[in-house]
Design an enzyme around this catalytic site. Structure first.
Site, PDB file in Angstrom:
ATOM      1  N   CYS A 115       0.822  -1.225   0.000  1.00 11.60           N
ATOM      2  CA  CYS A 115       0.000   0.000   0.000  1.00 11.60           C
ATOM      3  C   CYS A 115       0.849   1.267   0.000  1.00 11.60           C
ATOM      4  O   CYS A 115       0.351   2.348  -0.308  1.00 11.60           O
ATOM      5  CB  CYS A 115      -0.936   0.000   1.191  1.00 11.60           C
ATOM      6  SG  CYS A 115      -2.021  -1.412   1.180  1.00 11.60           S
ATOM      7  N   HIS A 256      -3.430   6.833   3.363  1.00 11.12           N
ATOM      8  CA  HIS A 256      -3.817   5.565   2.738  1.00 11.12           C
ATOM      9  C   HIS A 256      -5.197   5.174   3.258  1.00 11.12           C
ATOM     10  O   HIS A 256      -5.467   5.240   4.459  1.00 11.12           O
ATOM     11  CB  HIS A 256      -2.778   4.498   3.089  1.00 11.12           C
ATOM     12  CG  HIS A 256      -3.196   3.130   2.667  1.00 11.12           C
ATOM     13  ND1 HIS A 256      -3.625   2.853   1.395  1.00 11.12           N
ATOM     14  CD2 HIS A 256      -3.273   1.953   3.352  1.00 11.12           C
ATOM     15  CE1 HIS A 256      -3.938   1.569   1.308  1.00 11.12           C
ATOM     16  NE2 HIS A 256      -3.734   1.006   2.486  1.00 11.12           N
ATOM     17  N   ASN A 286     -10.080  -0.469   0.248  1.00  7.83           N
ATOM     18  CA  ASN A 286      -8.626  -0.334   0.214  1.00  7.83           C
ATOM     19  C   ASN A 286      -8.119  -0.821  -1.149  1.00  7.83           C
ATOM     20  O   ASN A 286      -8.119  -2.016  -1.422  1.00  7.83           O
ATOM     21  CB  ASN A 286      -8.031  -1.161   1.359  1.00  7.83           C
ATOM     22  CG  ASN A 286      -6.523  -1.111   1.426  1.00  7.83           C
ATOM     23  OD1 ASN A 286      -5.866  -0.627   0.513  1.00  7.83           O
ATOM     24  ND2 ASN A 286      -5.968  -1.639   2.504  1.00  7.83           N
TER      25      ASN A 286
HETATM   26  N1  ACO Z   1     -18.191  -9.537   9.345  1.00  9.73           N
HETATM   27  C1  ACO Z   1     -18.581  -9.905  10.583  1.00  9.73           C
HETATM   28  N2  ACO Z   1     -17.729 -10.223  11.552  1.00  9.73           N
HETATM   29  C2  ACO Z   1     -16.422 -10.212  11.267  1.00  9.73           C
HETATM   30  C3  ACO Z   1     -15.945  -9.853  10.009  1.00  9.73           C
HETATM   31  C4  ACO Z   1     -16.880  -9.533   9.015  1.00  9.73           C
HETATM   32  N3  ACO Z   1     -16.531  -9.170   7.775  1.00  9.73           N
HETATM   33  N4  ACO Z   1     -14.604  -9.910  10.025  1.00  9.73           N
HETATM   34  C5  ACO Z   1     -14.240 -10.281  11.258  1.00  9.73           C
HETATM   35  N5  ACO Z   1     -15.341 -10.480  12.013  1.00  9.73           N
HETATM   36  C6  ACO Z   1     -15.409 -10.882  13.399  1.00  9.73           C
HETATM   37  C7  ACO Z   1     -14.166 -11.601  13.852  1.00  9.73           C
HETATM   38  O1  ACO Z   1     -14.246 -12.979  13.496  1.00  9.73           O
HETATM   39  C8  ACO Z   1     -14.219 -11.384  15.350  1.00  9.73           C
HETATM   40  O2  ACO Z   1     -15.088 -12.335  15.891  1.00  9.73           O
HETATM   41  P1  ACO Z   1     -14.700 -13.100  17.290  1.00  9.73           P
HETATM   42  O3  ACO Z   1     -14.557 -11.978  18.293  1.00  9.73           O
HETATM   43  O4  ACO Z   1     -15.865 -14.000  17.484  1.00  9.73           O
HETATM   44  O5  ACO Z   1     -13.410 -13.783  16.998  1.00  9.73           O
HETATM   45  C9  ACO Z   1     -14.868 -10.021  15.484  1.00  9.73           C
HETATM   46  O6  ACO Z   1     -15.498  -9.748  14.231  1.00  9.73           O
HETATM   47  C10 ACO Z   1     -13.919  -8.892  15.824  1.00  9.73           C
HETATM   48  O7  ACO Z   1     -12.770  -9.026  15.012  1.00  9.73           O
HETATM   49  P2  ACO Z   1     -11.564  -8.029  15.102  1.00  9.73           P
HETATM   50  O8  ACO Z   1     -10.477  -8.516  14.211  1.00  9.73           O
HETATM   51  O9  ACO Z   1     -11.261  -7.719  16.513  1.00  9.73           O
HETATM   52  O10 ACO Z   1     -12.244  -6.727  14.479  1.00  9.73           O
HETATM   53  P3  ACO Z   1     -11.598  -5.306  14.346  1.00  9.73           P
HETATM   54  O11 ACO Z   1     -12.435  -4.336  15.061  1.00  9.73           O
HETATM   55  O12 ACO Z   1     -10.126  -5.319  14.628  1.00  9.73           O
HETATM   56  O13 ACO Z   1     -11.773  -5.009  12.793  1.00  9.73           O
HETATM   57  C11 ACO Z   1     -10.471  -5.084  10.771  1.00  9.73           C
HETATM   58  C12 ACO Z   1     -11.190  -5.898  11.852  1.00  9.73           C
HETATM   59  C13 ACO Z   1     -11.494  -4.251  10.063  1.00  9.73           C
HETATM   60  C14 ACO Z   1      -9.809  -6.050   9.812  1.00  9.73           C
HETATM   61  C15 ACO Z   1      -9.413  -4.162  11.440  1.00  9.73           C
HETATM   62  O14 ACO Z   1      -8.620  -4.918  12.307  1.00  9.73           O
HETATM   63  C16 ACO Z   1      -8.544  -3.471  10.426  1.00  9.73           C
HETATM   64  O15 ACO Z   1      -8.980  -2.638   9.687  1.00  9.73           O
HETATM   65  N6  ACO Z   1      -7.230  -3.782  10.434  1.00  9.73           N
HETATM   66  C17 ACO Z   1      -6.300  -3.157   9.539  1.00  9.73           C
HETATM   67  C18 ACO Z   1      -6.475  -3.708   8.171  1.00  9.73           C
HETATM   68  C19 ACO Z   1      -5.687  -2.966   7.155  1.00  9.73           C
HETATM   69  O16 ACO Z   1      -5.637  -1.788   7.158  1.00  9.73           O
HETATM   70  N7  ACO Z   1      -5.084  -3.714   6.264  1.00  9.73           N
HETATM   71  C20 ACO Z   1      -4.462  -3.197   5.143  1.00  9.73           C
HETATM   72  C21 ACO Z   1      -3.117  -2.643   5.406  1.00  9.73           C
HETATM   73  S1  ACO Z   1      -2.462  -1.970   3.945  1.00  9.73           S
HETATM   74  C22 ACO Z   1      -1.866  -3.141   2.842  1.00  9.73           C
HETATM   75  O17 ACO Z   1      -0.701  -3.267   2.666  1.00  9.73           O
HETATM   76  C23 ACO Z   1      -2.775  -4.021   2.039  1.00  9.73           C
END
Ligand code: ACO
Length: 330
Positions: A115, A256, A286
């Site tokens: 990214c 980003h 993203n």
């Molecule tokens: N729908 C419903 N529930 C979901 C989903 C979904 N799509 N995805 C995850 N969950 C669940 C999980 O299984 C978890 O359930 P559990 O508690 O029973 O295990 C619960 O939701 C909470 O999961 P978390 O991972 O704690 O959720 P969080 O609030 O952290 O949000 C997210 C997840 C959106 C992925 C966040 O962590 C995030 O944005 N991280 C950064 C991602 C990012 O920016 N990546 C790209 C970087 S740049 C690159 O190089 C590509």
């Protein structure tokens, strides 16, 4: 002393026609529009057609940027495509862009910093122009990231989309250089947090890779989230310090576009009001290396960028990689 300065003369962007909404995703994995909106801020994303390649997306964005810059493709002497979704393992995607645009005079290469790719490519092209090696460069962030997405994994498939953004960079007088300061960094101890494990020289393509589904991206979302905020805040602060510009002087922070909560946390920690933090992730998700140039093009065409504005671009991505560039818009 710099021999040349660098300026932007054109911007362009392209996102594929097919819209994939959160409601569409509800039919594909166990998720909900409400969860995706609340946790990420994303409402929909664009998905490239099966026959569309990253270089196709790049060319659509590049053509618009060239038109704005009133430049013909064969005036370009450099093309850099930042992508983690190349047309082929080799040759590099910029060569496909060159062929399609008929930019016969350009040196072409791709750059992979996930990214952060566009920020890195912008810096590399700027350096080549400042040194007098090149005079007119096309820099593109282009991603068909949908090829890496496991559409059965709700943890990741809701986050990403395809698209491309481009800028034309040209040599100018040193005192008119639009880039005031920059910072880049990486942490290779964290390669496994966000990765595609299969398909490279470590695990070459084959039936095992397909069976294990290791040709798809995996991510430790929570960990990436925390690191993203810290890395972007530190990088942005360092660049502002180098230029002796305060966050209050910024017209725009262009981060980003990974997640609304990451973007807002970065803005808040830097002391930048929400209204000065550009966001379009609700429309595109993203798009990896394409997010920042797509934002720049939208802002430029929407006349949200005025001459003299301080604009800070900051990115974060797999690797881990991060970087920021402070511009004074021409
Ligand atoms: N729908 C419903 N529930 C979901 C989903 C979904 N799509 N995805 C995850 N969950 C669940 C999980 O299984 C978890 O359930 P559990 O508690 O029973 O295990 C619960 O939701 C909470 O999961 P978390 O991972 O704690 O959720 P969080 O609030 O952290 O949000 C997210 C997840 C959106 C992925 C966040 O962590 C995030 O944005 N991280 C950064 C991602 C990012 O920016 N990546 C790209 C970087 S740049 C690159 O190089 C590509």
């Amino acid at each position: 002393m710099r021999r040349f300065g660098v300026t932007v003369t054109g911007t362009g962007s392209y996102t594929p026609e097919r819209v994939l909404t959160n409601h569409d995703l509800e039919k594909m994995v166990d998720t909900s529009d409400e969860w995706i909106r609340a946790r990420t801020g994303i409402l929909e994303r664009r998905i490239a057609a099966p026959e569309q390649t990253s270089s196709d997306l790049a060319c659509r964005a590049a053509e618009k940027a060239l038109t704005m810059a009133e430049t013909k493709a064969d005036d370009l002497d450099l093309i850099i495509v930042a992508t983690l979704s190349p047309d082929r393992p080799f040759p590099n995607t910029a060569c496909f862009v060159q062929r399609k645009l008929q930019a016969d005079q350009a040196a072409c290469f791709s750059l992979e910093a996930a990214c952060s790719g566009f920020i890195y490519a912008f810096q590399v092209a700027g350096g080549l122009i400042r040194d007098g090696v090149c005079r007119k460069a096309l820099v593109v962030g282009a991603e068909k990231i949908s090829m890496h997405v496991d559409w059965t994994d709700r943890n990741t498939c809701v986050l990403f989309g395809d698209g491309a953004g481009a800028v034309i960079l040209e040599a100018t007088e040193p005192e008119n250089d639009i880039a005031l300061a920059a910072e880049m960094g990486s942490d290779g101890t964290l390669t496994d947090l966000l990765t595609v494990r299969g398909g490279g020289s470590e695990n070459p393509p084959g039936p095992e890779i397909l069976k294990q589904r290791s040709h798809y991206l995996t991510m430790e979302g929570r960990e990436v989230f925390k690191l993203a905020v810290n890395a972007m805040v530190n990088s942005a602060s360092s660049t502002l310090n180098k230029a002796n510009i305060s966050s209050e002087q910024l017209k725009w922070l262009v981060p980003h576009q990974a997640n609304i909560r990451i973007v807002q946390a970065v803005g808040k920690r830097l002391g930048i009001a929400n209204g000065n933090v550009y966001m379009n992730l609700h429309k595109y998700g993203n798009t990896s290396a394409a997010t920042i140039p797509i934002c720049l093009d939208e802002m430029n065409r929407g006349e949200q960028l005025q001459s003299g504005d301080y604009v800070l671009m900051v990115s974060f991505g797999a690797g881990l990689t991060w970087g920021s560039v402070l511009l004074q818009w021409p």
